[in-house]
Enzyme design. Sequence first.
Site, PDB file in Angstrom:
ATOM      1  N   ARG A   1      11.708  -6.228   5.165  1.00 25.91           N
ATOM      2  CA  ARG A   1      11.460  -5.319   5.470  1.00 25.91           C
ATOM      3  C   ARG A   1      11.355  -4.269   7.046  1.00 25.91           C
ATOM      4  NH1 ARG A   1       5.305  -2.518   5.089  1.00 25.91           N
ATOM      5  NH2 ARG A   1       5.294  -3.097   7.146  1.00 25.91           N
TER       6      ARG A   1
ATOM      7  N   LYS B   1       0.262  -1.060  -0.297  1.00 21.41           N
ATOM      8  CA  LYS B   1      -0.015   0.091   0.309  1.00 21.41           C
ATOM      9  C   LYS B   1       0.428   1.362  -0.410  1.00 21.41           C
ATOM     10  CE  LYS B   1      -2.281  -0.744   3.706  1.00 21.41           C
ATOM     11  NZ  LYS B   1      -1.995  -2.275   4.327  1.00 21.41           N
TER      12      LYS B   1
ATOM     13  N   ARG C   1      -9.966   0.425   8.383  1.00 21.75           N
ATOM     14  CA  ARG C   1      -9.895  -1.117   8.857  1.00 21.75           C
ATOM     15  C   ARG C   1     -10.658  -2.224   9.601  1.00 21.75           C
ATOM     16  NH1 ARG C   1      -4.160   0.754   8.906  1.00 21.75           N
ATOM     17  NH2 ARG C   1      -2.579  -1.228   8.318  1.00 21.75           N
TER      18      ARG C   1
ATOM     19  N   ARG D   1      -0.546  -9.517  13.113  1.00 22.29           N
ATOM     20  CA  ARG D   1      -1.322  -8.439  12.376  1.00 22.29           C
ATOM     21  C   ARG D   1      -1.524  -8.714  10.943  1.00 22.29           C
ATOM     22  NH1 ARG D   1       3.870  -5.107  10.690  1.00 22.29           N
ATOM     23  NH2 ARG D   1       2.025  -3.859   8.933  1.00 22.29           N
TER      24      ARG D   1
ATOM     25  N   ARG E   1      11.297  -1.612  11.650  1.00 21.82           N
ATOM     26  CA  ARG E   1      10.349  -1.094  12.225  1.00 21.82           C
ATOM     27  C   ARG E   1       9.590  -1.929  13.092  1.00 21.82           C
ATOM     28  NH1 ARG E   1       5.096   0.039   7.633  1.00 21.82           N
ATOM     29  NH2 ARG E   1       3.471  -0.613   9.858  1.00 21.82           N
TER      30      ARG E   1
HETATM   31  P1  AMP Z   1       0.562   0.491   7.804  1.00 23.08           P
HETATM   32  O1  AMP Z   1       0.971   1.091   8.467  1.00 23.08           O
HETATM   33  O2  AMP Z   1      -0.667   0.714   7.616  1.00 23.08           O
HETATM   34  O3  AMP Z   1       0.530  -0.453   8.224  1.00 23.08           O
HETATM   35  O4  AMP Z   1      -0.184   1.061   9.614  1.00 23.08           O
HETATM   36  C1  AMP Z   1       0.431   0.259  11.281  1.00 23.08           C
HETATM   37  C2  AMP Z   1       0.194   0.212  12.673  1.00 23.08           C
HETATM   38  O5  AMP Z   1      -1.013   1.533  11.960  1.00 23.08           O
HETATM   39  C3  AMP Z   1      -0.744  -0.529  12.305  1.00 23.08           C
HETATM   40  O6  AMP Z   1      -0.772  -1.802  12.372  1.00 23.08           O
HETATM   41  C4  AMP Z   1      -2.448  -0.267  13.280  1.00 23.08           C
HETATM   42  O7  AMP Z   1      -1.876  -0.708  14.943  1.00 23.08           O
HETATM   43  C5  AMP Z   1      -2.153   1.291  13.368  1.00 23.08           C
HETATM   44  N1  AMP Z   1      -3.024   1.736  12.563  1.00 23.08           N
HETATM   45  C6  AMP Z   1      -2.742   2.460  10.429  1.00 23.08           C
HETATM   46  N2  AMP Z   1      -4.401   2.700  10.916  1.00 23.08           N
HETATM   47  C7  AMP Z   1      -4.780   2.151  11.827  1.00 23.08           C
HETATM   48  C8  AMP Z   1      -6.712   1.731  11.325  1.00 23.08           C
HETATM   49  N3  AMP Z   1      -7.299   2.479  10.152  1.00 23.08           N
HETATM   50  N4  AMP Z   1      -7.574   1.633  13.113  1.00 23.08           N
HETATM   51  C9  AMP Z   1      -6.545   1.486  13.299  1.00 23.08           C
HETATM   52  N5  AMP Z   1      -4.975   0.972  13.498  1.00 23.08           N
HETATM   53  C10 AMP Z   1      -4.194   1.719  12.863  1.00 23.08           C
END
Ligand code: AMP
Length: 193
Positions: A128, A14, A89, A145, A134
């Site tokens: 990654r 993404k 989400r 996740r 990270r």
């Molecule tokens: P990402 O970079 O999109 O994979 O997001 C990393 C982390 O941020 C996720 O594993 C969640 O802990 C948090 N996060 C990001 N977007 C959301 C969302 N829409 N709802 C809840 N937690 C989120």
Amino acid sequence: MTTVVLMGPPGAGKGTHAELLAGRLGVPVISTGDIFRAQVAAGTDLGRTAQRYLDAGEYVPDEVTNAMVRERLDAGDCRPGFLLDGYPRTLDQAAVLDEVLAAQARSLVAVVVLQVDQEALVQRLLRRAEIEHRSDDTEEVIRRRLEVYAEQTVPLISLYGGRGLLREVDGNGEISEVRERVLHVACALTPAE
Ligand code: AMP
């Protein structure tokens, strides 16, 4: 006005393809994951709240995430539209997004879903982890996740499918191949004026 959602499991690419897609659509990328990471780095209250969820691979609670997104989508740069990367989400977040869009007198143009085979995802995320360090890219957290995505986010695919908004993109293979497929979808998304 072009309002598009980009969905996909962790590691689907993404972040890699969001800028390209948004650039083609002429809108900013709003990435909730990036906003949370920036808040963690800045040591804000929101960052402190979010950090333990990020580190555990869990979703930040809906009320926290929704409040942050409501505020962000009200900003001036979102007037031409936006590409949401990583939001909504959960079904509750999808309902809030509907509300926000209704209040702005607009509606979603499309939901682009990057689909990638499960084992390829784990391998990508482990790679990654080595590069980006990270805190949520350890194998245990990666598996969690993916589970959370399957439980809480996959139901959104049928929700948006039912509305005729889904554009599924095969996210397997090289970045350049996926890029071509994403561009193909972007070309077909004409702004709804
Ligand atoms: P990402 O970079 O999109 O994979 O997001 C990393 C982390 O941020 C996720 O594993 C969640 O802990 C948090 N996060 C990001 N977007 C959301 C969302 N829409 N709802 C809840 N937690 C989120």
